[in-house]
Enzyme design. Structure first.
Site, PDB file in Angstrom:
ATOM      1  CG  ASP A   1      33.839 -44.221 -62.445  1.00  0.00           C
ATOM      2  OD1 ASP A   1      33.153 -44.628 -60.910  1.00  0.00           O
ATOM      3  OD2 ASP A   1      34.551 -45.065 -62.449  1.00  0.00           O
TER       4      ASP A   1
ATOM      5  N   GLY B   1      32.357 -41.734 -54.764  1.00  0.00           N
ATOM      6  CA  GLY B   1      32.500 -42.374 -53.695  1.00  0.00           C
ATOM      7  C   GLY B   1      34.143 -41.992 -53.074  1.00  0.00           C
TER       8      GLY B   1
ATOM      9  CD1 TRP C   1      35.658 -35.165 -55.606  1.00  0.00           C
ATOM     10  CD2 TRP C   1      34.782 -34.626 -53.823  1.00  0.00           C
ATOM     11  NE1 TRP C   1      36.237 -33.800 -54.771  1.00  0.00           N
ATOM     12  CE2 TRP C   1      34.611 -33.813 -54.397  1.00  0.00           C
ATOM     13  CE3 TRP C   1      33.959 -35.268 -53.139  1.00  0.00           C
ATOM     14  CZ2 TRP C   1      34.012 -32.346 -53.846  1.00  0.00           C
ATOM     15  CZ3 TRP C   1      33.139 -34.124 -52.554  1.00  0.00           C
ATOM     16  CH2 TRP C   1      33.430 -32.869 -52.523  1.00  0.00           C
TER      17      TRP C   1
ATOM     18  CB  THR D   1      20.881 -53.674 -62.682  1.00  0.00           C
ATOM     19  OG1 THR D   1      22.005 -54.287 -64.098  1.00  0.00           O
ATOM     20  CG2 THR D   1      19.838 -53.144 -63.891  1.00  0.00           C
TER      21      THR D   1
ATOM     22  CG  ASN E   1      24.930 -48.416 -59.046  1.00  0.00           C
ATOM     23  OD1 ASN E   1      24.530 -47.741 -60.198  1.00  0.00           O
ATOM     24  ND2 ASN E   1      26.171 -48.895 -59.111  1.00  0.00           N
TER      25      ASN E   1
ATOM     26  NE  ARG F   1      28.373 -48.345 -55.564  1.00  0.00           N
ATOM     27  CZ  ARG F   1      28.061 -46.922 -56.304  1.00  0.00           C
ATOM     28  NH1 ARG F   1      27.706 -46.112 -55.848  1.00  0.00           N
ATOM     29  NH2 ARG F   1      29.053 -47.289 -56.760  1.00  0.00           N
TER      30      ARG F   1
END
Length: 246
Positions: free
Chosen positions: A21, A24, A26, A67, A69, A72
């Site tokens: 995790d 994004g 980062w 699943t 994801n 997005r």
């Protein structure tokens, strides 16, 4: 003494599962597009796999794509799928060199054809390797997996192939996608969140949980060794008392 040297090789977790995790966040912290975090996250996967091989870890499962994801933005999903194809192709020679066997669990039928084809080729190429087993949880959901197993068992009972009293924990486990794997001893989640997020809900029943604020793109060899050392300092009782274990 380095962190690696401090690890007791006789007390390694047999199976480590990781929720990767923070890619994004980062990237956003650096003013970059989220895709930059995913690309750097691939480097972390390579470094962590190499670290696992170096200490003799038997099984490493990484939550690659859930699943959830799929919900997005389409552009990000497309970029992730393209990155996945490129990463698998690029990393296969290293997997072979390190004697790593690749496996995959999840609703793989949902993956785009190009991803499936690339994945299946890598699975075939590494199938004879005997070192660390790297498991990609792709299009994976623990609730999907549990429902799938429940339906299979219900159909078996309906058709007379199984009696209700024969549905034991072992029987149920044999209908999960992980039936050929030992349950994880240690689950690591990066990025500062402290939840399991629909990952291996059945299999993590007795796992030690380790949470770190480190974003996945910054999680490398030393961070893995730190988590394993923390695991080795814990007392795993499995419902017994500390005195019973002595």
């Amino acid at each position: 003494m380095s962190l690696k040297e401090q690890i007791d090789r006789n007390r390694l977790p047999q199976h480590v599962a990781i929720i990767m995790d923070g890619n994004g966040r980062w990237a956003q912290a650096r003013g970059e597009d989220r895709s930059a975090g995913h690309r750097e996250g691939v480097v972390s996967v390579r470094k962590v796999v190499e670290a696992a091989v170096a200490i003799g870890l038997r099984y490493l499962t990484i939550y690659t794509f859930s699943t959830e994801n799929w919900n997005r933005p389409a552009a990000e999903v497309h970029a992730l799928m393209a990155l996945m194809v490129a990463a698998i192709q690029r990393e296969t020679p290293d997997l072979m060199r390190n004697n790593v066997r690749l496996e995959a669990i999840g609703d793989l039928d949902r993956l785009p054809a190009e991803v499936r084809a690339t994945l299946e080729e890598c699975l075939r190429e590494t199938s004879g390797n005997t070192g660390t087993t790297l498991v990609l949880a792709l299009s994976y959901s623990a609730r999907w997996e549990i429902l799938r197993a429940t339906r299979e068992l219900a159909e078996a009972v309906r058709d007379g192939r199984l009696r209700p009293e024969e549905v034991t924990e072992a029987c149920f486990s044999n209908h999960l996608t992980t039936r050929h794997l030992p349950d994880p001893d240690l689950m690591i989640r990066t990025g500062g969140e402290q939840r399991i997020s629909n990952f291996l809900l059945w299999q993590l029943s007795y796992a030690e949980l380790y949470f770190t604020d480190t974003y996945w793109p910054d999680f490398r060899e030393e961070e893995l060794y730190t988590a394993i050392l923390d695991y080795q300092h814990r007392e795993r009782r499995f419902g017994k008392t500390g005195e019973q274990l002595k």
